[in-house]
Design an enzyme around this catalytic site. Structure first.
Site, PDB file in Angstrom:
ATOM      1  N   GLN A  84       0.848  -1.127   0.031  1.00 27.67           N
ATOM      2  CA  GLN A  84      -0.015   0.107   0.105  1.00 27.67           C
ATOM      3  C   GLN A  84       0.898   1.189   0.051  1.00 27.67           C
ATOM      4  OE1 GLN A  84      -2.795  -1.680   3.320  1.00 27.67           O
ATOM      5  NE2 GLN A  84      -3.587   0.203   2.143  1.00 27.67           N
ATOM      6  N   HIS A  85       0.110   2.524  -0.399  1.00 30.84           N
ATOM      7  CA  HIS A  85       0.629   3.868  -0.118  1.00 30.84           C
ATOM      8  C   HIS A  85       1.800   4.315  -1.048  1.00 30.84           C
ATOM      9  CE1 HIS A  85      -1.674   3.255   3.351  1.00 30.84           C
ATOM     10  NE2 HIS A  85      -0.820   2.548   4.044  1.00 30.84           N
ATOM     11  N   ASP A 245      -2.290  -4.827  -0.394  1.00 30.91           N
ATOM     12  CA  ASP A 245      -1.978  -6.455   0.315  1.00 30.91           C
ATOM     13  C   ASP A 245      -2.902  -6.633   1.802  1.00 30.91           C
ATOM     14  OD1 ASP A 245      -0.781  -4.285   1.893  1.00 30.91           O
ATOM     15  OD2 ASP A 245       1.385  -5.253   1.595  1.00 30.91           O
TER      16      ASP A 245
END
Length: 493
Positions: A84-85, A245
């Site tokens: 992520q991110h 994820d």
């Protein structure tokens, strides 16, 4: 007997890519292909060239298909679950302008602080997006880029998350899902859409972002001729929107509207996370109030320092990772990469409580205790975000599902068991992110709710169930006391 059909679930994590070749009907894991990533950067910097992810995906898919012994024609769908991110910036031809800033890149801590203040503080952000900006979030990285690499920001035509980038390479379609989008801090979990005011504040145009599919299992397109030739797969197979994820792991566990709700999960990987699928929209500044991949919510707390940090301590001590004993009086907070929960982005590791009779094995055990304590302390807040009372005996007795690489380690399991005092379930499948992505691919290829698909696949479970042990409150209180007293003067709070 009809020919076997399979789907491929891709787990593109911080350190590597895994491609799980999975029977579309039974969920049997037939093969897993693997390929490594390269992470660069010193201090707070953590970057990876997105092209490395694409090459790793291609290599992992080829290795998995070869290991399965099945023809490429058996594959009916593919989905990607990614870390992520991360911030991926592309030029007009869809090529990366620079290495991606990863989730654990903490250079954007000052930008996070500034953004939080601009909107009126943590409560305002939680009400608006579900999540308070910290250095991990994509919005803070975009602002960092504009301030520190303005040439790349000015040349940016498209902004993507890691899994978005890979999905677009597969399908030619710019798409994401609510789960991963909710980790950007420019998507509102209240409206289920990008927030125009926040985009304007950040200097982002809506045209730079991918469309948000209804769920991670939605079919957003088909495998292009170019991608098919590169991967050795049939052109035209289903490509799902995919997700982040953690959201994919929840699907793989059967957590969501069509499965288990409000049951906590602890993931022990590069990061440590605690999360649950819930119908309640999270409203806690202490948590990330994410959306889930299936239309529910995924309140989550994440720490930066987990298995890699403890492994580093083991290496420094010259010990095997399982050559550890309880820490005794020693407390070791292994915040080697700064920390996200609690929000201490400039912190470093802290060791206290040494005695003449402290052993190396106790120091390693103290590192396990510090890492486990940090993520477990968020569990009560998670349960409250799900509308539950942590003190309720029924809630306190719900098992904690333990996943991630650490769940395969004896010392990790025993440390979590001792500090939580809860019953544990260790799922039999060690590839839950990839399995969740496979369920998303099956949903895109054949229809059906991905959580329901994963629940059906998990019907014949070989999970390990561990009874609770008496909680080690002495260690819990000792570690907590050190963290509370040291955060400001010693850890850079």
């Amino acid at each position: 007997m009809p020919p076997r059909t399979v789907v491929i679930g891709v787990d593109s994590s911080t350190q590597s890519t895994k491609a799980a070749v999975t029977d579309a009907e039974t969920g049997e894991l037939l093969a897993v292909g693997r390929a490594p990533h390269v992470v660069t950067g010193e201090g707070g910097a953590r970057e990876t060239d997105p092209e490395i992810w694409w090459r790793a995906l291609c290599d992992a898919v080829a290795a998995g298909l070869k290991e399965s012994g099945l023809p490429a024609s058996a594959v009916t769908g593919i989905a990607v679950a990614g870390q992520q991110h991360g911030l991926v910036v592309l030029d007009r031809s869809g090529r990366p302008l620079r290495p991606a800033l990863l989730w654990n890149d903490t250079r954007s801590a000052p930008q996070a602080t500034a953004l939080a203040a601009e909107l009126g503080g943590p409560e305002a952000w939680t009400a608006r997006t579900g999540t308070v900006p910290v250095a991990s979030m994509t919005a803070t990285k975009w602002r960092w880029l504009r301030e520190n690499d303005p040439a790349s920001a000015e040349a940016t035509a498209s902004v993507r998350l890691p899994h978005d980038f890979l999905t677009e390479r597969l399908s030619g379609v710019a798409a994401t899902d609510p789960g991963d989008a909710s980790g950007t801090c420019w998507y509102s979990t209240g409206t289920g859409a990008y927030d125009p005011e926040l985009l304007d504040r950040l200097g982002l145009d809506l045209s730079m972002l991918p469309e948000v599919a209804a769920t991670g299992g939605a079919r957003i397109g088909s495998l292009t001729e170019t991608a098919a030739e590169t991967l050795g797969l049939p052109a035209g197979i289903a490509v799902a929107a995919g997700t982040g994820d953690n959201m994919s792991a929840a699907v793989g566990l059967g957590l969501g509207g069509a499965g288990l709700l409000d049951h906590p999960v602890l993931s022990l990987g590069t990061s440590g996370t605690v999360f649950a699928a819930s119908r309640a929209r999270p409203a806690s500044t202490a948590l990330s109030g994410f959306a889930a991949a299936d239309g529910t919510y995924l309140p989550l707390a994440c720490t930066l320092n987990c298995t890699l940090a403890v492994d580093k301590v083991a290496t420094l001590l010259g010990l095997h990772r399982d050559d550890a004993t309880p820490g005794g009086e020693a407390v070791l907070l292994p915040y080697l990469d700064g920390e996200r929960t609690p929000d201490l982005p400039t912190s470093s590791g802290l060791l206290t409580g040494l005695r003449h009779d402290t052993t190396p094995q106790q120091l390693l055990g103290a590192a396990y205790e510090g890492a486990a304590f940090t993520v477990l302390r968020a569990l009560d807040e998670l349960l409250r975000a799900c509308g539950l009372d942590p003190a309720d005996p029924e809630v306190a007795g719900r098992p904690l599902r333990l996943i991630g690489g650490g769940a395969q380690g004896r010392t990790w399991v025993e440390t979590v068991r001792r500090l939580s005092g809860r019953p544990l379930i260790v799922p039999g499948s060690g590839e839950l992110v990839a399995l969740g992505a496979a369920a998303l691919a099956a949903s895109a290829a054949g229809g059906g709710d991905p959580v329901a698909i994963a629940t059906r696949w998990n019907g014949k479970s070989d999970d390990a169930e561990l009874a609770p042990v008496e909680r080690d409150t002495e260690t819990w209180e000792r570690v907590g006391s050190v963290l509370d007293r040291a955060a400001e003067p010693l850890l850079g709070g």
